[in-house]
Scaffold this motif. Structure first.
Motif, mmCIF file in Angstrom:
data_model
loop_
_atom_site.group_PDB
_atom_site.id
_atom_site.type_symbol
_atom_site.label_atom_id
_atom_site.label_comp_id
_atom_site.label_asym_id
_atom_site.label_seq_id
_atom_site.Cartn_x
_atom_site.Cartn_y
_atom_site.Cartn_z
ATOM 1 N N PRO A 26 0.050 9.932 -21.549
ATOM 2 C CA PRO A 26 1.326 10.516 -21.082
ATOM 3 C C PRO A 26 1.252 12.022 -20.866
ATOM 4 C CG PRO A 26 1.611 9.226 -23.101
ATOM 5 C CD PRO A 26 0.150 9.424 -22.914
ATOM 6 N N GLN A 27 0.234 12.678 -21.436
ATOM 7 C CA GLN A 27 0.163 14.137 -21.310
ATOM 8 C C GLN A 27 -0.551 14.580 -20.041
ATOM 9 O OE1 GLN A 27 1.924 15.845 -23.463
ATOM 10 N NE2 GLN A 27 2.360 13.866 -24.412
ATOM 11 N N SER A 28 -1.123 13.626 -19.326
ATOM 12 C CA SER A 28 -1.952 14.016 -18.180
ATOM 13 C C SER A 28 -1.106 14.493 -17.004
ATOM 14 C CB SER A 28 -2.816 12.851 -17.741
ATOM 15 O OG SER A 28 -1.999 11.857 -17.174
ATOM 16 N N ILE A 29 -1.776 15.176 -16.088
ATOM 17 C CA ILE A 29 -1.113 15.693 -14.882
ATOM 18 C C ILE A 29 -0.492 14.541 -14.112
ATOM 19 C CG2 ILE A 29 -1.488 16.914 -12.714
ATOM 20 C CD1 ILE A 29 -4.001 18.148 -14.154
ATOM 21 N N ILE A 30 -1.232 13.433 -14.030
ATOM 22 C CA ILE A 30 -0.759 12.307 -13.237
ATOM 23 C C ILE A 30 0.514 11.715 -13.835
ATOM 24 C CG2 ILE A 30 -1.357 10.003 -12.419
ATOM 25 C CD1 ILE A 30 -4.197 10.967 -12.106
ATOM 26 N N SER A 31 0.566 11.623 -15.162
ATOM 27 C CA SER A 31 1.788 11.125 -15.791
ATOM 28 C C SER A 31 2.962 12.031 -15.464
ATOM 29 C CB SER A 31 1.606 11.044 -17.304
ATOM 30 O OG SER A 31 0.485 10.254 -17.598
ATOM 31 N N GLU A 32 2.685 13.330 -15.439
ATOM 32 C CA GLU A 32 3.724 14.291 -15.087
ATOM 33 C C GLU A 32 4.188 14.055 -13.653
ATOM 34 O OE1 GLU A 32 5.295 16.352 -17.069
ATOM 35 O OE2 GLU A 32 6.560 16.807 -15.323
ATOM 36 N N TYR A 234 2.071 23.095 -16.394
ATOM 37 C CA TYR A 234 2.922 22.311 -17.278
ATOM 38 C C TYR A 234 2.259 21.031 -17.737
ATOM 39 C CZ TYR A 234 6.795 25.360 -16.414
ATOM 40 O OH TYR A 234 7.597 26.442 -16.347
ATOM 41 N N GLY A 235 1.312 20.556 -16.920
ATOM 42 C CA GLY A 235 0.655 19.293 -17.268
ATOM 43 C C GLY A 235 -0.317 19.531 -18.373
ATOM 44 N N LYS B 230 -9.913 10.830 -22.022
ATOM 45 C CA LYS B 230 -8.780 11.450 -22.708
ATOM 46 C C LYS B 230 -7.898 10.390 -23.360
ATOM 47 C CE LYS B 230 -7.927 15.558 -19.905
ATOM 48 N NZ LYS B 230 -6.911 16.079 -18.966
ATOM 49 N N THR B 231 -7.831 9.217 -22.728
ATOM 50 C CA THR B 231 -6.879 8.216 -23.174
ATOM 51 C C THR B 231 -7.236 7.646 -24.536
ATOM 52 O OG1 THR B 231 -8.112 6.530 -22.018
ATOM 53 C CG2 THR B 231 -6.210 7.466 -20.885
#
Lengths: 235, 242
Positions: A26-32, A234-235, B230-231
């Motif tokens: 959830p912290q990744s750029i893509i999730s953002e 922000y990501g 990372k996951t």
């Protein structure tokens, strides 16, 4: 036996983690990026009820299933009760993504006496349920046009806050057109660098011809340039 | 879809296929280098110098009129040196297996503007042969001019000699690689723009705006495997927590 089982599971987990970034990372750029999509979808129809959402693209392999799944997760993470339906009855993929069996699924609901509770599967993600495609029928477009489809939509609308349909490509078959006319909003997935310009224009025309409410597009496979620093920040 | 391309876009296009351009550039340079080094026969050059001057011992002073005459003569001589009369004698004297026509192509006669010195250069794969031909040509020329024009005004200034550091003048490795580099660069950029022109896919947000007039709800980057690594950690945390 045990070893075999373990090995098999591990092998299958990899694509899952890759595709469902929103839940696995959830912290990744893509999730953002998916959260941005979620926000934009909400703002795209501020004064109309938006309960059924259709994802499609002009041709195959543009990432609509992956995007539909991730957007569904993004909405579920927000606390909504989301139902993801694999309406691609020609090349279903949702059961692979969530590691579920293909049957019972949508076709069972539409053609026989299965009821919703028997068919809905838990996705493993809080707030997200899913309906896989079910056995692949010979006449998907006709199936989706049935009144039982309308009844199904009415039924799930009562139980869920948001229903997301993963549809086949617009240009190859008419399934998406049929579904788009039944949904509150349609989103066209475009793959940067591979979707032909001519095809998107045609896809838009086809969707408009079937009275689809096109909310907008999602540009997939877009490589972020330096000018998009804020994602990084922000990501 | 006729649109003017700005300089920035131009750079972007080139930057995108930079690797392709460099690859073609290096490839063409390598091929040119290899071909000139391994396949082309090296050609040597031998030069002799001839001074054209009237021998008039009784007249001590140089007359500008004489020099003028000599200069005009040089043009005539330039032609005579390469005439079959001279060249066939050179071939006979040296027992060469060639014709006057072919030899004609190997010989270059040059003279500086307003100078009485004439340069005779001979190119040949064999350095010794080039030297022999050059020397024999001027010798024959010196003799023949006596008979032809009844004058004795040709002096051999310097004969061609073998030197240690004589290098072949052809192929010019650096020149060939340089030319190949320029051609490679042009081809590379050409292919880049051709690909760009042939690529009719949607690429940017601007494309969608111009084509469809539909809002863009979001951009999604390619989901690469780097997110896999990372996951792992957050996932196991979640499991422990649950």
């Amino acid at each position: 036996m045990g070893h075999k089982f373990l090995f098999k599971r591990r092998k299958k987990i990899k694509p899952l983690a890759r595709k469902l970034v929103t839940s696995s990372n959830p912290q990744s750029i893509i999730s953002e990026q998916f959260r941005t999509v979620r926000t934009n979808i909400k703002f795209s129809m501020p004064n109309r009820e938006l309960k059924t959402l259709l994802f499609t693209s002009s041709s195959i392999g543009e990432g609509k299933s992956t995007i539909a799944a991730n957007v569904a997760i993004a909405f579920a993470q927000e606390g909504k009760k989301v139902l993801l339906i694999d309406a691609d009855l020609r090349k279903p993929t949702m059961h692979y993504t969530f590691l579920k069996t293909i049957t019972p699924g949508l076709t069972n609901l539409l053609t026989s006496y299965w009821n919703l509770n028997q068919v809905v599967k838990e996705s493993g993600i809080n707030g997200l349920d899913l309906i896989t495609s079910g056995p692949i029928p010979s006449n998907p477009a006709e199936l989706l046009e049935l009144t039982s489809m309308d009844m199904l939509i009415t039924e799930v609308k009562e139980k869920y806050d948001l229903i997301i349909f993963d549809a086949p490509p617009v240009l190859s078959v008419s399934d998406a057109q049929v579904l788009a006319s039944k949904c509150d909003g349609t989103i066209l997935v475009i793959s940067s660098g591979s979707t032909e310009k001519v095809n998107v224009i045609k896809a838009k025309e086809v969707l408009q011809a079937s009275y689809a409410n096109i909310l907008g597009t999602i540009l997939n496979n877009y490589k972020i340039g330096k000018n998009h620093y804020y994602y990084q920040y922000y990501g | 879809m006729e649109e003017a391309i700005t300089l920035q876009e131009l750079f972007k296009i080139i930057k995108k296929r930079f690797v392709l351009i460099i690859t073609i550039l290096v490839l063409s340079m390598t091929v040119a280098g290899a071909v000139s080094y391994y396949y082309l026969t090296p050609i040597f050059q031998a030069s002799t110098q001839v001074l054209i001057n009237q021998k008039e011992f009784d007249q001590n002073q140089f007359n500008s009129q004489d020099i003028e005459t000599n200069l005009q003569l040089i043009n005539t001589y330039n032609v005579i040196i390469k005439s079959p009369v001279i060249l066939s004698k050179v071939i006979d004297n040296l027992n060469l297996k060639t014709t006057a026509d072919l030899l004609h192509k190997q010989i270059t006669v040059t003279s500086e503007q307003n100078s009485q010195v004439v340069n005779v250069s001979v190119e040949d794969p064999d350095l010794q042969k080039a030297i022999d031909i050059a020397n024999m040509t001027v010798k024959v020329f010196q003799e023949e001019i006596n008979l032809l024009m009844n004058v004795d005004n040709v002096n051999i200034l310097s004969l061609a000699v073998i030197t240690k550091d004589t290098k072949p003048i052809k192929p010019n490795l650096i020149l060939n690689i340089g030319i190949a580099a320029i051609i490679g660069l042009i081809i590379g950029i050409g292919i880049t723009f051709l690909l760009e022109y042939l690529d009719t896919s949607v690429k940017t947000e601007q494309d969608i705006g111009e084509l469809l007039g539909l809002p863009i709800l979001g951009l999604v980057s390619p989901i690469s495997n780097k997110y896999l690594k990372k996951t792992k950690e957050p996932k196991s945390h979640n499991r422990n927590g649950a």
